[in-house]
Write a protein that holds these residues in place. Structure first.
Motif, mmCIF file in Angstrom:
data_model
loop_
_atom_site.group_PDB
_atom_site.id
_atom_site.type_symbol
_atom_site.label_atom_id
_atom_site.label_comp_id
_atom_site.label_asym_id
_atom_site.label_seq_id
_atom_site.Cartn_x
_atom_site.Cartn_y
_atom_site.Cartn_z
ATOM 1 N N THR A 100 0.297 -1.300 0.143
ATOM 2 C CA THR A 100 -0.096 0.314 0.289
ATOM 3 C C THR A 100 0.783 1.189 -0.445
ATOM 4 O OG1 THR A 100 -0.185 -0.213 2.493
ATOM 5 C CG2 THR A 100 -1.586 -0.794 1.540
ATOM 6 N N LEU A 101 0.128 2.256 0.409
ATOM 7 C CA LEU A 101 1.364 3.814 -0.301
ATOM 8 C C LEU A 101 1.852 3.862 0.963
ATOM 9 C CD1 LEU A 101 1.772 6.157 -1.277
ATOM 10 C CD2 LEU A 101 -0.231 6.803 -1.010
ATOM 11 N N SER A 102 0.638 3.652 2.590
ATOM 12 C CA SER A 102 1.507 3.819 3.369
ATOM 13 C C SER A 102 2.249 3.147 3.821
ATOM 14 C CB SER A 102 0.076 3.103 4.707
ATOM 15 O OG SER A 102 -1.134 4.435 4.404
ATOM 16 N N GLN A 103 2.335 1.509 3.544
ATOM 17 C CA GLN A 103 3.187 1.221 3.380
ATOM 18 C C GLN A 103 4.932 1.346 2.496
ATOM 19 O OE1 GLN A 103 1.233 -2.748 1.950
ATOM 20 N NE2 GLN A 103 1.344 -3.665 4.000
ATOM 21 N N VAL A 104 4.297 1.877 1.578
ATOM 22 C CA VAL A 104 5.748 1.635 0.868
ATOM 23 C C VAL A 104 6.211 3.647 1.526
ATOM 24 C CG1 VAL A 104 6.890 2.852 -1.332
ATOM 25 C CG2 VAL A 104 5.532 1.211 -1.485
ATOM 26 N N SER A 105 6.170 4.267 2.493
ATOM 27 C CA SER A 105 5.799 5.508 2.634
ATOM 28 C C SER A 105 6.709 4.535 4.627
ATOM 29 C CB SER A 105 4.696 6.486 3.152
ATOM 30 O OG SER A 105 5.277 7.664 4.138
ATOM 31 N N ARG A 106 6.689 4.190 5.052
ATOM 32 C CA ARG A 106 6.936 3.540 6.476
ATOM 33 C C ARG A 106 8.474 2.887 6.071
ATOM 34 N NH1 ARG A 106 2.590 1.748 8.336
ATOM 35 N NH2 ARG A 106 2.933 -0.795 7.397
ATOM 36 N N ILE A 107 8.285 2.005 4.819
ATOM 37 C CA ILE A 107 9.592 1.466 4.613
ATOM 38 C C ILE A 107 10.469 2.337 3.892
ATOM 39 C CG2 ILE A 107 10.699 -0.321 2.939
ATOM 40 C CD1 ILE A 107 8.244 -1.903 3.249
ATOM 41 N N THR A 108 10.222 3.645 3.240
ATOM 42 C CA THR A 108 11.093 4.452 2.462
ATOM 43 C C THR A 108 10.740 5.397 4.018
ATOM 44 O OG1 THR A 108 9.397 5.528 1.733
ATOM 45 C CG2 THR A 108 10.704 3.691 -0.106
ATOM 46 N N GLY A 109 10.403 5.534 4.720
ATOM 47 C CA GLY A 109 10.782 6.948 5.600
ATOM 48 C C GLY A 109 10.324 7.859 4.678
ATOM 49 N N LEU A 110 9.484 8.341 3.584
ATOM 50 C CA LEU A 110 9.871 9.549 2.717
ATOM 51 C C LEU A 110 8.195 9.862 3.081
ATOM 52 C CD1 LEU A 110 11.008 8.167 -1.088
ATOM 53 C CD2 LEU A 110 12.092 10.201 0.409
ATOM 54 N N PRO A 111 7.914 10.965 2.990
ATOM 55 C CA PRO A 111 6.210 11.710 2.524
ATOM 56 C C PRO A 111 5.482 10.723 2.114
ATOM 57 C CG PRO A 111 7.742 13.231 3.049
ATOM 58 C CD PRO A 111 8.296 12.122 2.056
ATOM 59 N N ARG A 112 3.898 10.116 2.132
ATOM 60 C CA ARG A 112 2.947 9.302 0.721
ATOM 61 C C ARG A 112 2.781 10.437 0.258
ATOM 62 N NH1 ARG A 112 -1.494 6.325 3.830
ATOM 63 N NH2 ARG A 112 -2.807 7.851 1.821
#
Length: 58
Positions: A33-45
């Motif tokens: 999910t978008l949230s998962q990618v954001s959390r994994i990368t540390g980048l803003p959604r």
């Protein structure tokens, strides 16, 4: 590459580092999910959304 250059998304190298981290997130799992990618990368959604939207459009 220095951390300060990596953190600067306005430089081509900074953008590529951020894009690579988004792409690398999918090596763990093919579907995220978008949230998962954001959390994994540390980048803003919003940044992740913009990058993924541009990749899908190409």
């Amino acid at each position: 590459m220095q951390a300060s250059a990596r953190a600067d998304a306005t430089t081509p190298a900074g953008f590529l580092d951020r894009l690579a981290s988004v792409m690398d997130a999918f090596e763990v799992s093919g579907q995220l999910t978008l949230s998962q990618v954001s959390r994994i990368t540390g980048l803003p959604r919003s940044s992740v959304h913009r990058m993924l939207e541009q990749l899908v459009a190409k």
